[in-house]
Write a protein that holds these residues in place. Structure first.
Motif, PDB file in Angstrom:
ATOM      1  N   GLY A 249      30.875  15.651  -4.996  1.00  0.00           N
ATOM      2  CA  GLY A 249      30.610  15.654  -6.425  1.00  0.00           C
ATOM      3  C   GLY A 249      29.151  15.854  -6.773  1.00  0.00           C
ATOM      4  O   GLY A 249      28.827  16.275  -7.895  1.00  0.00           O
ATOM      5  N   VAL A 250      28.255  15.526  -5.836  1.00  0.00           N
ATOM      6  CA  VAL A 250      26.816  15.712  -6.085  1.00  0.00           C
ATOM      7  C   VAL A 250      26.238  16.825  -5.213  1.00  0.00           C
ATOM      8  O   VAL A 250      25.021  16.975  -5.113  1.00  0.00           O
ATOM      9  CB  VAL A 250      26.042  14.391  -5.863  1.00  0.00           C
ATOM     10  N   GLY A 251      27.114  17.594  -4.567  1.00  0.00           N
ATOM     11  CA  GLY A 251      26.662  18.738  -3.786  1.00  0.00           C
ATOM     12  C   GLY A 251      25.981  18.381  -2.479  1.00  0.00           C
ATOM     13  O   GLY A 251      25.192  19.174  -1.959  1.00  0.00           O
ATOM     14  N   LEU A 252      26.306  17.213  -1.923  1.00  0.00           N
ATOM     15  CA  LEU A 252      25.693  16.780  -0.666  1.00  0.00           C
ATOM     16  C   LEU A 252      26.600  17.122   0.505  1.00  0.00           C
ATOM     17  O   LEU A 252      27.777  16.728   0.533  1.00  0.00           O
ATOM     18  CB  LEU A 252      25.427  15.275  -0.704  1.00  0.00           C
ATOM     19  N   ASP A 253      26.059  17.820   1.482  1.00  0.00           N
ATOM     20  CA  ASP A 253      26.816  18.207   2.676  1.00  0.00           C
ATOM     21  C   ASP A 253      26.576  17.159   3.757  1.00  0.00           C
ATOM     22  O   ASP A 253      25.505  17.117   4.365  1.00  0.00           O
ATOM     23  CB  ASP A 253      26.355  19.592   3.144  1.00  0.00           C
ATOM     24  N   LEU A 254      27.544  16.298   3.997  1.00  0.00           N
ATOM     25  CA  LEU A 254      27.427  15.259   5.016  1.00  0.00           C
ATOM     26  C   LEU A 254      27.849  15.823   6.367  1.00  0.00           C
ATOM     27  O   LEU A 254      28.910  16.433   6.490  1.00  0.00           O
ATOM     28  CB  LEU A 254      28.294  14.056   4.651  1.00  0.00           C
ATOM     29  N   GLY A 255      27.028  15.569   7.385  1.00  0.00           N
ATOM     30  CA  GLY A 255      27.320  16.116   8.700  1.00  0.00           C
ATOM     31  C   GLY A 255      28.278  15.275   9.523  1.00  0.00           C
ATOM     32  O   GLY A 255      29.106  15.815  10.260  1.00  0.00           O
ATOM     33  N   LEU A 256      28.198  13.957   9.411  1.00  0.00           N
ATOM     34  CA  LEU A 256      28.970  13.071  10.274  1.00  0.00           C
ATOM     35  C   LEU A 256      30.326  12.680   9.698  1.00  0.00           C
ATOM     36  O   LEU A 256      31.308  12.578  10.426  1.00  0.00           O
ATOM     37  CB  LEU A 256      28.162  11.797  10.552  1.00  0.00           C
ATOM     38  N   LEU A 257      30.368  12.415   8.404  1.00  0.00           N
ATOM     39  CA  LEU A 257      31.581  11.838   7.819  1.00  0.00           C
ATOM     40  C   LEU A 257      32.832  12.708   7.942  1.00  0.00           C
ATOM     41  O   LEU A 257      33.927  12.161   8.134  1.00  0.00           O
ATOM     42  CB  LEU A 257      31.336  11.453   6.363  1.00  0.00           C
ATOM     43  N   PRO A 258      32.746  14.031   7.868  1.00  0.00           N
ATOM     44  CA  PRO A 258      33.983  14.798   8.056  1.00  0.00           C
ATOM     45  C   PRO A 258      34.628  14.550   9.427  1.00  0.00           C
ATOM     46  O   PRO A 258      35.851  14.411   9.537  1.00  0.00           O
ATOM     47  CB  PRO A 258      33.520  16.249   7.901  1.00  0.00           C
ATOM     48  N   GLY A 259      33.821  14.468  10.481  1.00  0.00           N
ATOM     49  CA  GLY A 259      34.364  14.192  11.811  1.00  0.00           C
ATOM     50  C   GLY A 259      34.911  12.786  11.916  1.00  0.00           C
ATOM     51  O   GLY A 259      35.958  12.549  12.538  1.00  0.00           O
ATOM     52  N   ILE A 260      34.209  11.830  11.315  1.00  0.00           N
ATOM     53  CA  ILE A 260      34.680  10.442  11.323  1.00  0.00           C
ATOM     54  C   ILE A 260      36.011  10.348  10.597  1.00  0.00           C
ATOM     55  O   ILE A 260      36.955   9.714  11.073  1.00  0.00           O
ATOM     56  CB  ILE A 260      33.630   9.530  10.678  1.00  0.00           C
ATOM     57  N   ARG A 261      36.081  10.987   9.433  1.00  0.00           N
ATOM     58  CA  ARG A 261      37.322  10.976   8.677  1.00  0.00           C
ATOM     59  C   ARG A 261      38.464  11.571   9.506  1.00  0.00           C
ATOM     60  O   ARG A 261      39.584  11.046   9.517  1.00  0.00           O
ATOM     61  CB  ARG A 261      37.130  11.778   7.385  1.00  0.00           C
ATOM     62  N   ALA A 262      38.204  12.650  10.225  1.00  0.00           N
ATOM     63  CA  ALA A 262      39.234  13.289  11.046  1.00  0.00           C
ATOM     64  C   ALA A 262      39.698  12.366  12.167  1.00  0.00           C
ATOM     65  O   ALA A 262      40.900  12.281  12.460  1.00  0.00           O
ATOM     66  CB  ALA A 262      38.707  14.597  11.621  1.00  0.00           C
ATOM     67  N   HIS A 263      38.757  11.664  12.809  1.00  0.00           N
ATOM     68  CA  HIS A 263      39.142  10.741  13.878  1.00  0.00           C
ATOM     69  C   HIS A 263      39.939   9.559  13.331  1.00  0.00           C
ATOM     70  O   HIS A 263      40.916   9.117  13.943  1.00  0.00           O
ATOM     71  CB  HIS A 263      37.893  10.245  14.610  1.00  0.00           C
ATOM     72  N   PHE A 264      39.520   9.030  12.186  1.00  0.00           N
ATOM     73  CA  PHE A 264      40.271   7.944  11.559  1.00  0.00           C
ATOM     74  C   PHE A 264      41.685   8.412  11.225  1.00  0.00           C
ATOM     75  O   PHE A 264      42.664   7.690  11.461  1.00  0.00           O
ATOM     76  CB  PHE A 264      39.571   7.465  10.289  1.00  0.00           C
ATOM     77  N   ALA A 265      41.792   9.617  10.674  1.00  0.00           N
ATOM     78  CA  ALA A 265      43.106  10.136  10.292  1.00  0.00           C
ATOM     79  C   ALA A 265      44.002  10.303  11.514  1.00  0.00           C
ATOM     80  O   ALA A 265      45.202  10.004  11.467  1.00  0.00           O
ATOM     81  CB  ALA A 265      42.949  11.470   9.560  1.00  0.00           C
ATOM     82  N   ARG A 266      43.435  10.765  12.608  1.00  0.00           N
ATOM     83  CA  ARG A 266      44.209  10.934  13.835  1.00  0.00           C
ATOM     84  C   ARG A 266      44.761   9.596  14.317  1.00  0.00           C
ATOM     85  O   ARG A 266      45.931   9.496  14.726  1.00  0.00           O
ATOM     86  CB  ARG A 266      43.327  11.566  14.908  1.00  0.00           C
ATOM     87  N   ALA A 267      43.951   8.554  14.244  1.00  0.00           N
ATOM     88  CA  ALA A 267      44.398   7.229  14.683  1.00  0.00           C
ATOM     89  C   ALA A 267      45.440   6.650  13.729  1.00  0.00           C
ATOM     90  O   ALA A 267      46.396   5.991  14.157  1.00  0.00           O
ATOM     91  CB  ALA A 267      43.200   6.290  14.803  1.00  0.00           C
ATOM     92  N   VAL A 268      45.278   6.901  12.427  1.00  0.00           N
ATOM     93  CA  VAL A 268      46.278   6.441  11.456  1.00  0.00           C
ATOM     94  C   VAL A 268      47.601   7.155  11.698  1.00  0.00           C
ATOM     95  O   VAL A 268      48.675   6.533  11.704  1.00  0.00           O
ATOM     96  CB  VAL A 268      45.779   6.668  10.017  1.00  0.00           C
ATOM     97  N   GLU A 269      47.540   8.453  11.919  1.00  0.00           N
ATOM     98  CA  GLU A 269      48.761   9.231  12.180  1.00  0.00           C
ATOM     99  C   GLU A 269      49.453   8.783  13.459  1.00  0.00           C
ATOM    100  O   GLU A 269      50.677   8.906  13.593  1.00  0.00           O
ATOM    101  CB  GLU A 269      48.420  10.717  12.256  1.00  0.00           C
ATOM    102  N   ALA A 270      48.683   8.227  14.390  1.00  0.00           N
ATOM    103  CA  ALA A 270      49.260   7.717  15.634  1.00  0.00           C
ATOM    104  C   ALA A 270      49.861   6.326  15.468  1.00  0.00           C
ATOM    105  O   ALA A 270      50.390   5.767  16.441  1.00  0.00           O
ATOM    106  CB  ALA A 270      48.185   7.692  16.723  1.00  0.00           C
ATOM    107  N   GLY A 271      49.761   5.771  14.270  1.00  0.00           N
ATOM    108  CA  GLY A 271      50.408   4.489  13.995  1.00  0.00           C
ATOM    109  C   GLY A 271      49.499   3.281  14.010  1.00  0.00           C
ATOM    110  O   GLY A 271      49.983   2.144  14.027  1.00  0.00           O
ATOM    111  N   HIS A 272      48.190   3.501  13.955  1.00  0.00           N
ATOM    112  CA  HIS A 272      47.245   2.382  14.042  1.00  0.00           C
ATOM    113  C   HIS A 272      46.644   1.978  12.698  1.00  0.00           C
ATOM    114  O   HIS A 272      45.669   1.227  12.657  1.00  0.00           O
ATOM    115  CB  HIS A 272      46.116   2.741  15.009  1.00  0.00           C
ATOM    116  N   GLY A 273      47.211   2.460  11.597  1.00  0.00           N
ATOM    117  CA  GLY A 273      46.618   2.226  10.286  1.00  0.00           C
ATOM    118  C   GLY A 273      46.505   0.777   9.879  1.00  0.00           C
ATOM    119  O   GLY A 273      45.600   0.411   9.122  1.00  0.00           O
ATOM    120  N   ASP A 274      47.414  -0.079  10.356  1.00  0.00           N
ATOM    121  CA  ASP A 274      47.378  -1.497   9.994  1.00  0.00           C
ATOM    122  C   ASP A 274      46.495  -2.316  10.934  1.00  0.00           C
ATOM    123  O   ASP A 274      46.304  -3.511  10.721  1.00  0.00           O
ATOM    124  CB  ASP A 274      48.793  -2.087   9.992  1.00  0.00           C
TER     125      ASP A 274
END
Length: 284
Positions: A249-274
């Motif tokens: 929303g403020v035009g900031l390109d974050l370098g780390l967070l997209p990868g972190i988000r992807a790793h978190f999503a992979r673990a949630v999809e594997a059933g570890h969300g809780d």
């Protein structure tokens, strides 16, 4: 406010339960409500358990929301419509991001209630210990009114500015938390894949300038397979998405967070969300 405010706490989850006990321990009259009533019933020894949002908020001086996301907060406060005291203050402590906070501020104006945006830093143990750090923002005239509640739940309150400032700072702080957790997981994984005992990584940095208590706590949990949720991975994924939305929303390109988000999503999809967000390690 010269008397002890009556508090309505809406949302009894990982954080809300500890917060409720500390509010009650401070001597503040407390009502609690949760959509799944069993969680609220566990607090019947220290609070009045309300069966509805209406019962909880009617006549309350401070209404605290500690719910999952902006949708759940908005839906809950809609149930309070018409039942809030004329001079009530809404203490909004859920992590809902920039757009979510703007949406809730508009709802507060529509409900005719003063809102304080006050997310917290800390997980289950600090909530139980009354040691949260509160990032508060809102009208000057509300500060004294919510102070007894904030003093009960936290070790420090930072007043930052107008409504929304607290939520923006919370996103920046969570970005750092997630960077540490994912960084530890990746360093442990790299140590392992290079043929070494991953515990050697934690031992190498222990006590030095590169160490931090949180590094040892989360790294130790990863190696021990201890993932009792202090901050659930599903919630961390939700917050990572809020961070990326705010940055975009403020035009900031974050370098780390997209990868972190992807790793978190992979673990949630594997059933570890809780499980605790340290369970990201399980998918490395």
């Amino acid at each position: 406010m010269t008397h002890q405010p009556t508090v309505a706490l809406l949302g009894i989850g990982t954080m809300g339960a500890g917060m409720a006990r500390n509010i009650a321990a401070a001597g503040l009259p407390l009502r609690v409500w949760n959509r799944t009533r069993e969680k609220a019933d566990a607090l019947a020894d220290v609070a009045t358990v309300a069966g509805t949002v209406k019962e909880a908020v009617s006549g309350a001086d401070v209404v605290v929301t500690m719910l999952y996301d902006a949708d759940s907060v908005a839906a809950t406060m809609e149930e309070a419509r018409g039942h809030l005291a004329d001079d009530a203050v809404w203490l909004q402590q859920s992590t809902v991001g920039v757009a979510g906070t703007e949406r809730l501020a508009e709802l507060a104006a529509d409900l005719g209630v003063a809102m304080v945006d006050a997310p917290v830093l800390g997980t289950r143990k600090p909530a139980e210990d009354g040691a949260l750090v509160v990032l508060a923002s809102g009208p000057e005239h509300t500060r004294d009114r919510v102070a007894p509640v904030l003093d009960a739940i936290g070790s420090k309150t930072l007043w930052i500015g107008e409504v929304g400032a607290g939520s923006r700072l919370k996103l920046a702080a969570n970005a750092w938390v997630f960077t540490v957790v994912e960084g530890v997981a990746e360093s442990l994984a790299l140590t392992r894949e290079l043929g070494l005992d991953p515990a050697l990584f934690l031992e190498t940095i222990k006590g030095g300038a590169l160490d931090a208590p949180y590094v040892q706590v989360k790294g130790g949990a990863m190696l021990e397979g201890s993932f009792d949720p202090a901050f659930a991975l599903g919630g961390a994924l939700k917050d990572a998405e809020l961070i990326l939305e705010a940055a975009g929303g403020v035009g900031l390109d974050l370098g780390l967070l997209p990868g972190i988000r992807a790793h978190f999503a992979r673990a949630v999809e594997a059933g570890h969300g809780d499980q605790d967000m340290a369970a990201t390690w399980l998918e490395h």
